[in-house]
Design a protein around this motif. Structure first.
Motif, PDB file in Angstrom:
ATOM      1  N   ARG A 124       0.875  -1.345  -0.091  1.00  0.00           N
ATOM      2  CA  ARG A 124       0.363  -0.270   0.029  1.00  0.00           C
ATOM      3  C   ARG A 124       0.675   1.235  -0.179  1.00  0.00           C
ATOM      4  O   ARG A 124       0.499   2.203  -0.782  1.00  0.00           O
ATOM      5  N   GLN A 125       1.862   1.161   1.075  1.00  0.00           N
ATOM      6  CA  GLN A 125       2.983   2.413   0.710  1.00  0.00           C
ATOM      7  C   GLN A 125       3.454   2.441  -0.714  1.00  0.00           C
ATOM      8  O   GLN A 125       3.527   3.691  -1.214  1.00  0.00           O
ATOM      9  N   ALA A 126       3.822   1.407  -1.097  1.00  0.00           N
ATOM     10  CA  ALA A 126       4.443   1.499  -2.460  1.00  0.00           C
ATOM     11  C   ALA A 126       3.648   2.323  -3.374  1.00  0.00           C
ATOM     12  O   ALA A 126       3.749   3.120  -4.359  1.00  0.00           O
ATOM     13  N   ILE A 127       2.108   2.059  -3.401  1.00  0.00           N
ATOM     14  CA  ILE A 127       1.238   2.411  -4.538  1.00  0.00           C
ATOM     15  C   ILE A 127       1.119   4.232  -3.996  1.00  0.00           C
ATOM     16  O   ILE A 127       0.958   5.041  -5.088  1.00  0.00           O
ATOM     17  N   LEU A 128       1.226   4.592  -3.051  1.00  0.00           N
ATOM     18  CA  LEU A 128       1.012   5.960  -2.732  1.00  0.00           C
ATOM     19  C   LEU A 128       2.402   6.688  -3.114  1.00  0.00           C
ATOM     20  O   LEU A 128       2.309   7.712  -3.621  1.00  0.00           O
ATOM     21  N   HIS A 129       3.443   5.806  -3.051  1.00  0.00           N
ATOM     22  CA  HIS A 129       4.806   6.527  -3.373  1.00  0.00           C
ATOM     23  C   HIS A 129       4.818   6.573  -5.032  1.00  0.00           C
ATOM     24  O   HIS A 129       5.476   7.396  -5.574  1.00  0.00           O
ATOM     25  N   TYR A 157       6.144  11.495  -4.280  1.00  0.00           N
ATOM     26  CA  TYR A 157       6.258  10.844  -5.630  1.00  0.00           C
ATOM     27  C   TYR A 157       7.541  10.279  -5.562  1.00  0.00           C
ATOM     28  O   TYR A 157       8.600  10.893  -5.656  1.00  0.00           O
ATOM     29  N   ALA A 158       7.900   8.912  -5.325  1.00  0.00           N
ATOM     30  CA  ALA A 158       8.936   8.393  -5.401  1.00  0.00           C
ATOM     31  C   ALA A 158       8.907   7.049  -5.981  1.00  0.00           C
ATOM     32  O   ALA A 158       8.970   5.940  -5.255  1.00  0.00           O
ATOM     33  N   PRO A 159       9.054   6.729  -7.326  1.00  0.00           N
ATOM     34  CA  PRO A 159       8.825   5.333  -7.957  1.00  0.00           C
ATOM     35  C   PRO A 159       9.878   4.530  -7.362  1.00  0.00           C
ATOM     36  O   PRO A 159       9.638   3.241  -7.484  1.00  0.00           O
ATOM     37  N   ASP A 169       0.876   5.560 -14.181  1.00  0.00           N
ATOM     38  CA  ASP A 169       2.034   5.678 -12.916  1.00  0.00           C
ATOM     39  C   ASP A 169       2.281   4.178 -12.145  1.00  0.00           C
ATOM     40  O   ASP A 169       3.658   3.956 -11.947  1.00  0.00           O
ATOM     41  N   LEU A 170       1.343   3.601 -12.039  1.00  0.00           N
ATOM     42  CA  LEU A 170       1.455   2.132 -11.238  1.00  0.00           C
ATOM     43  C   LEU A 170       2.140   1.271 -12.370  1.00  0.00           C
ATOM     44  O   LEU A 170       2.975   0.530 -11.499  1.00  0.00           O
ATOM     45  N   ALA A 171       1.804   1.398 -13.458  1.00  0.00           N
ATOM     46  CA  ALA A 171       2.469   0.612 -14.455  1.00  0.00           C
ATOM     47  C   ALA A 171       4.014   0.724 -14.497  1.00  0.00           C
ATOM     48  O   ALA A 171       4.757  -0.250 -14.630  1.00  0.00           O
ATOM     49  N   LYS A 172       4.405   1.869 -14.143  1.00  0.00           N
ATOM     50  CA  LYS A 172       5.849   2.236 -14.190  1.00  0.00           C
ATOM     51  C   LYS A 172       6.678   1.481 -12.815  1.00  0.00           C
ATOM     52  O   LYS A 172       7.937   1.228 -13.343  1.00  0.00           O
ATOM     53  N   VAL A 173       5.946   0.927 -11.926  1.00  0.00           N
ATOM     54  CA  VAL A 173       6.375   0.262 -11.295  1.00  0.00           C
ATOM     55  C   VAL A 173       6.091  -1.340 -11.034  1.00  0.00           C
ATOM     56  O   VAL A 173       6.542  -2.054 -10.038  1.00  0.00           O
TER      57      VAL A 173
END
Length: 502
Positions: A290-295, A334-336, A372-376
């Motif tokens: 969940r934290q990863a999604i927010l970042h 924002y920190a992918p 944005d999520l696709a990038k991670v």
């Protein structure tokens, strides 16, 4: 605005400008022409979620009280006076001489019948938080009632201020919710004289609207409301004079329109969010995911591209203008790369697929989140639904992520946000006992300091655990005929009874 959108707007405008007469004809006949993009829901206020239906309902119905947003004070409406007679009791002296649109006299029987029915869980009121504090409603005499609260609730007076309208007892008893939706009868400044549900509504000024009403003084005789899903059609009709009022205009289109019509921008209490379901065994059950999604989501870029105006990225799970919305919480920049690292720690370095329902949010915004999520490495499966269907799937636990917005009934107090999503109700899939305890204390205390402290604890935990992804606060762009005087309010309730012609 894209080149294609600009051409569509220009072409549609040219066609209508060539064929339509100016707005003066409707000004002369004292008719206000309004358009919504979304269909208003059937006009039983207690079953409505969307602002479109609620706006119409507030013209037809009245509550016991009314909140003046200019002064922040509560004014008499159907109740001419009220007092707190005990920790859990309030008594209301009702106005005499009030008529319903069907000619029936307003009495205590109408209050008892309405509030008694809608506070019964069997009625199916859309948001339980609005009525579950009502324990018993008693008739003391023909124009006096007592409400006994089932539990202390800091938002009780706010709810009674126009959010809980009163229906005529005889008709309501005979026809119930379906009847009130089919043939709405209230005491408000306008009566509904025609409706093609979801398509067209016609309201006429109610000549017998009671003296002393906080909604008195309406000068426009007739309001015609149409559902026009295509925004380019709305723009063209506004410029041609076929429409006098539209809203929720995206920032780039507003800039294109403002040289031809009035464009007014105003901040509102509504916020957007992504809610997470934490079922065991799913990726979202891991806090790091969940934290990863927010970042991973560039929320500032989304605000800049799609919201504009006074909109800002939210820190906490509420609007900062609301009482109790503490801002000293964990935030996620924002920190992918940090997002990728968190996913790797969670054993998901190769990514995963996440279904997400979105409702009452523009598709381009949902697509920006997905990009944005696709990038991670997170593949978002988007499913766009109408709000009622989307929230229904969420409540049934059918979706792990739900992207939507929330208006808190237009009220500047977090009691109408946090408890709805984290206080144990239908929208709370987490059912965290600690959050429920803090929110119950905050919702029932009469001490503002106690309330603020408890809300701050809840907001800190929600942020620490990344239980929500707060997106941004909204502002609304209104498009108005150059002949129209209209004042927007932060609660998103268009008060056409206050509108007038220049």
């Amino acid at each position: 605005m894209s080149k294609t959108s600009r051409l569509l707007l220009s072409s549609a405008a040219a066609l209508l400008l060539a064929s339509a007469s100016p707005a003066l004809a409707d000004k002369a006949s004292n008719t206000l022409n309004v358009a919504f993009s979304a269909e208003p829901e059937p006009l039983d206020t207690y079953k409505i979620a969307g602002r479109e239906g609620l706006i119409l309902a507030r013209h037809v119905y009245d509550g016991l009280l009314y909140k003046d947003l200019e002064s922040g004070t509560f004014k008499p409406a159907l109740a001419e006076s009220w007092e707190q007679t005990g920790p859990l009791t309030m008594e209301f002296t009702l106005r005499k001489g009030v008529k319903f649109h069907n000619g029936a006299d307003f009495t205590a029987d109408d209050v008892v019948a309405t509030l008694g029915a809608v506070s019964d869980p069997a009625y199916g009121t859309r948001y339980a938080i609005s009525v579950d504090w009502i324990g018993k409603v008693e008739k003391l005499d023909s124009h006096k009632v007592r409400i006994t609260m089932a539990k202390p609730f800091a938002g009780a007076i706010e709810m009674l201020a126009d959010a809980l309208p009163i229906y005529p007892q005889a008709e309501f008893a005979a026809t119930g919710s379906e009847g009130m939706a089919r043939n709405p009868v209230g005491t408000g400044p306008y009566r509904l004289v025609e409706q093609e549900p979801g398509v067209r509504y016609v309201l006429e000024r109610f000549a017998d609207h009671y003296a002393g009403s906080p909604k008195s003084g309406a000068t426009i005789d007739r309001i015609v409301v149409r559902t026009i899903p295509e925004m380019n059609t709305q723009y063209a009709e506004l410029m041609s004079g076929a429409l006098d009022w539209i809203w929720r205009i995206p920032p780039d289109q507003a800039a294109q329109l403002e040289s031809r019509v009035q464009v007014v921008s105003a901040p509102i209490i509504r916020i957007s969010f992504v809610n997470f379901a934490l079922q065991d065994g799913t990726p979202l059950a891991d806090k790091r995911v969940r934290q990863a999604i927010l970042h991973a989501v560039n929320r500032q870029a989304i605000v800049d591209a799609f919201a504009g105006g006074a909109s800002e990225v939210l820190k906490a799970a509420c609007n900062p203008v609301q009482f109790g919305c503490a801002q000293d919480v964990t935030t996620y920049e924002y920190a992918p790369e940090k997002a990728k690292a968190l996913l790797a720690e969670a054993g998901l370095a190769d990514g995963f697929t996440l279904p997400m329902v979105f409702a009452a949010m523009p598709r381009p915004v949902a697509e920006a989140v997905a990009a944005d999520l696709a990038k991670v490495g997170i593949t978002l499966q988007l499913d766009e639904l109408q709000y009622a269907a989307g929230v229904g799937k969420w409540r049934e636990g059918q979706v792990p992520a739900f992207f939507s917005n929330w208006g808190s009934y237009g009220i500047g107090d977090v009691v109408f946000t946090l408890s709805n999503f984290f206080g144990g109700g239908a929208d709370d899939l987490l059912k965290d006992p600690e959050l429920t305890e803090w929110l119950t204390l905050a919702d029932t205390s009469t001490d503002p300091a106690v309330r603020q402290e408890a809300y701050a604890k809840a907001l800190k935990k929600i942020a620490d655990e990344a239980l929500w992804m707060p997106m941004y606060g909204f502002n609304v762009n209104y498009g108005l005929s150059n002949d129209l005087s209209f004042t927007p309010h932060p609660d998103e309730f268009a008060r056409f009874w206050q509108a007038s012609w220049k």
